[in-house]
Design a protein around this motif. Structure first.
Motif, mmCIF file in Angstrom:
data_model
loop_
_atom_site.group_PDB
_atom_site.id
_atom_site.type_symbol
_atom_site.label_atom_id
_atom_site.label_comp_id
_atom_site.label_asym_id
_atom_site.label_seq_id
_atom_site.Cartn_x
_atom_site.Cartn_y
_atom_site.Cartn_z
ATOM 1 N N ALA A 132 0.851 -1.186 0.000
ATOM 2 C CA ALA A 132 0.000 0.000 0.000
ATOM 3 C C ALA A 132 0.887 1.237 0.000
ATOM 4 C CB ALA A 132 -0.922 0.012 1.213
ATOM 5 N N VAL A 133 0.619 2.146 -0.887
ATOM 6 C CA VAL A 133 1.414 3.369 -0.981
ATOM 7 C C VAL A 133 1.369 4.122 0.344
ATOM 8 C CG1 VAL A 133 1.630 5.597 -2.141
ATOM 9 C CG2 VAL A 133 1.038 3.560 -3.462
ATOM 10 N N GLY A 134 2.529 4.488 0.846
ATOM 11 C CA GLY A 134 2.606 5.250 2.081
ATOM 12 C C GLY A 134 2.596 4.406 3.333
ATOM 13 N N ALA A 135 2.387 3.107 3.223
ATOM 14 C CA ALA A 135 2.392 2.243 4.398
ATOM 15 C C ALA A 135 3.805 2.123 4.951
ATOM 16 C CB ALA A 135 1.839 0.865 4.039
ATOM 17 N N PRO A 136 3.950 1.857 6.239
ATOM 18 C CA PRO A 136 5.289 1.695 6.805
ATOM 19 C C PRO A 136 5.908 0.363 6.406
ATOM 20 C CG PRO A 136 3.620 1.278 8.477
ATOM 21 C CD PRO A 136 2.893 1.760 7.265
ATOM 22 N N GLY A 137 7.223 0.314 6.463
ATOM 23 C CA GLY A 137 7.937 -0.934 6.263
ATOM 24 C C GLY A 137 7.835 -1.507 4.875
ATOM 25 N N ALA A 139 5.498 -3.086 3.295
ATOM 26 C CA ALA A 139 4.268 -2.869 2.534
ATOM 27 C C ALA A 139 4.345 -1.600 1.703
ATOM 28 C CB ALA A 139 3.064 -2.817 3.472
ATOM 29 N N GLY A 140 4.949 -0.552 2.249
ATOM 30 C CA GLY A 140 5.072 0.692 1.506
ATOM 31 C C GLY A 140 6.080 0.606 0.382
ATOM 32 N N ILE A 141 7.195 -0.046 0.624
ATOM 33 C CA ILE A 141 8.222 -0.195 -0.414
ATOM 34 C C ILE A 141 7.705 -1.074 -1.548
ATOM 35 C CG2 ILE A 141 10.528 -1.091 -0.907
ATOM 36 C CD1 ILE A 141 11.296 -0.351 1.973
ATOM 37 N N ALA A 142 7.016 -2.147 -1.198
ATOM 38 C CA ALA A 142 6.527 -3.098 -2.202
ATOM 39 C C ALA A 142 5.411 -2.533 -3.064
ATOM 40 C CB ALA A 142 6.060 -4.380 -1.516
ATOM 41 N N ALA A 143 4.860 -1.380 -2.683
ATOM 42 C CA ALA A 143 3.800 -0.772 -3.485
ATOM 43 C C ALA A 143 4.333 -0.170 -4.779
ATOM 44 C CB ALA A 143 3.073 0.296 -2.668
ATOM 45 N N TYR A 144 5.638 0.062 -4.868
ATOM 46 C CA TYR A 144 6.262 0.567 -6.084
ATOM 47 C C TYR A 144 6.618 -0.595 -7.007
ATOM 48 C CZ TYR A 144 7.173 4.805 -3.279
ATOM 49 O OH TYR A 144 7.067 5.915 -2.490
ATOM 50 N N THR A 145 6.771 -0.320 -8.292
ATOM 51 C CA THR A 145 7.511 -1.242 -9.142
ATOM 52 C C THR A 145 8.993 -1.011 -8.860
ATOM 53 O OG1 THR A 145 7.778 0.297 -10.995
ATOM 54 C CG2 THR A 145 5.746 -1.033 -10.932
ATOM 55 N N GLU A 146 9.843 -1.953 -9.270
ATOM 56 C CA GLU A 146 11.273 -1.758 -9.029
ATOM 57 C C GLU A 146 11.776 -0.510 -9.753
ATOM 58 O OE1 GLU A 146 15.520 -4.128 -9.514
ATOM 59 O OE2 GLU A 146 13.704 -5.232 -8.996
ATOM 60 N N GLN A 147 11.322 -0.293 -10.980
ATOM 61 C CA GLN A 147 11.761 0.885 -11.723
ATOM 62 C C GLN A 147 11.334 2.168 -11.018
ATOM 63 O OE1 GLN A 147 10.189 1.206 -15.719
ATOM 64 N NE2 GLN A 147 11.774 2.647 -16.351
ATOM 65 N N GLU A 148 10.091 2.204 -10.526
ATOM 66 C CA GLU A 148 9.610 3.390 -9.810
ATOM 67 C C GLU A 148 10.443 3.640 -8.557
ATOM 68 O OE1 GLU A 148 4.830 3.132 -10.936
ATOM 69 O OE2 GLU A 148 5.626 2.189 -9.106
ATOM 70 N N PHE A 149 10.763 2.581 -7.853
ATOM 71 C CA PHE A 149 11.537 2.730 -6.619
ATOM 72 C C PHE A 149 12.932 3.262 -6.908
ATOM 73 C CE2 PHE A 149 14.283 1.140 -3.189
ATOM 74 C CZ PHE A 149 13.612 1.653 -2.088
ATOM 75 N N ARG A 160 9.725 9.245 4.527
ATOM 76 C CA ARG A 160 8.763 8.669 5.467
ATOM 77 C C ARG A 160 9.459 7.900 6.578
ATOM 78 N NH1 ARG A 160 5.824 7.370 0.623
ATOM 79 N NH2 ARG A 160 6.553 5.218 0.736
ATOM 80 N N ALA A 161 10.608 7.319 6.272
ATOM 81 C CA ALA A 161 11.297 6.472 7.253
ATOM 82 C C ALA A 161 11.795 7.270 8.443
ATOM 83 C CB ALA A 161 12.463 5.748 6.585
ATOM 84 N N GLY A 162 12.235 8.497 8.206
ATOM 85 C CA GLY A 162 12.794 9.295 9.290
ATOM 86 C C GLY A 162 14.273 9.024 9.478
ATOM 87 N N ALA A 163 14.905 9.886 10.247
ATOM 88 C CA ALA A 163 16.359 9.865 10.379
ATOM 89 C C ALA A 163 16.882 8.582 11.012
ATOM 90 C CB ALA A 163 16.817 11.076 11.196
ATOM 91 N N HIS A 164 16.128 8.010 11.964
ATOM 92 C CA HIS A 164 16.646 6.841 12.695
ATOM 93 C C HIS A 164 16.784 5.636 11.767
ATOM 94 C CE1 HIS A 164 17.394 4.525 16.386
ATOM 95 N NE2 HIS A 164 16.783 3.543 15.757
#
Length: 255
Positions: A132-137, A139-149, A160-164
């Motif tokens: 899901a777009v914008g989801a944490p972890g 799920a959010g990364i997998a919402a892209y295609t590899e090319q989009e990512f 979205r991940a933040g500095a830590h």
């Protein structure tokens, strides 16, 4: 630091090693993380110190190589980790693994049972998730295609991940991060939860108490899994409440 060649192309997995007695303890990080940063303090805590300890970085993460031709499935991660452990002379390890690392550890124990004698899983992924777009972890990364990512999606994930989390995520290869997330979200066959239920070695599952009752906890306990809620922490249990993490882990390893 130690390393081992784990692919036919010569790619290396690396780890920080603490000397000590057997059985060896193997610490495995989560998605976009690195084991020395996440586990050094707890692995060297007096309640856990004294065992030979390998703080391993999975392929594509941390100080390990980042091959773009590697597929980064959970099975491939587990097989590469197995090759590193064999090169290190490890058998019957006590594996302490966080998040995605816990999923990899489950596959490792199922595919290479002689390498694992105990499992302590810290909020490991047991079930597939829906991208899901914008989801944490993952799920959010997998919402892209590899090319989009690769073409800019990783920057949105960074923000979205933040500095830590970005402090260690930035060390991972972008293909490695993306493909690992996709396969983690997709899960294994049989699924990771089923692998945990089927294993017969001592197993413990630690999770943040604030998350509420763990889904399927009764079934896990019936299968012999020690289910342990940890207070005052989020997903990164070993960083948020290291003392409680150490107590729970030490108890699981001595039980």
């Amino acid at each position: 630091m130690r390393d081992a060649v784990v692919t036919a192309e010569g790619d290396r997995i690396r780890w920080a090693e603490l000397p000590g007695r057997e059985p060896t303890r193997v610490y495995v990080h989560g998605l976009g993380a690195t084991s020395p940063a996440y586990f050094a303090a707890t692995a060297s805590h007096p309640a856990l110190a004294g065992h030979r300890s390998l703080l391993v970085d999975l392929m594509g993460h941390g100080i390990s190589d980042r091959p773009t031709g590697f597929d980064y499935t959970l099975e491939s991660h587990a097989d590469a980790l197995a090759a590193a452990l064999r090169e290190a002379g490890v058998t019957g390890a006590e594996v302490i693994a966080h998040s995605m690392g816990g999923s990899v550890a489950l596959v490792l124990a199922a595919r290479h049972p002689h390498l694992v004698s105990r499992l302590v899983l810290a909020d490991a992924n047991l079930d597939p998730v829906t991208p899901a777009v914008g989801a944490p972890g993952s799920a959010g990364i997998a919402a892209y295609t590899e090319q989009e990512f690769l073409q800019g999606g990783w920057e949105q994930v960074r923000d979205r991940a933040g500095a830590h989390w970005w402090a260690t995520m930035r060390l991972a290869g972008r293909e490695a991060l993306y493909r690992s997330a996709v396969h983690l979200a997709r899960g294994t066959s049989p699924v990771m939860r089923e692998l945990l239920l089927r294993l017969t070695i001592p197993r413990a599952f630690l999770f943040p108490e604030a998350d509420g009752p763990l889904a399927g906890a009764g079934e896990l306990r019936s299968a012999g899994v020690l289910v342990v809620p940890v207070p005052d922490c989020g997903h990164n249990i070993m960083l948020d409440n290291p003392e409680a993490f150490v107590r729970a882990t030490a108890a699981a390893l001595s039980g």
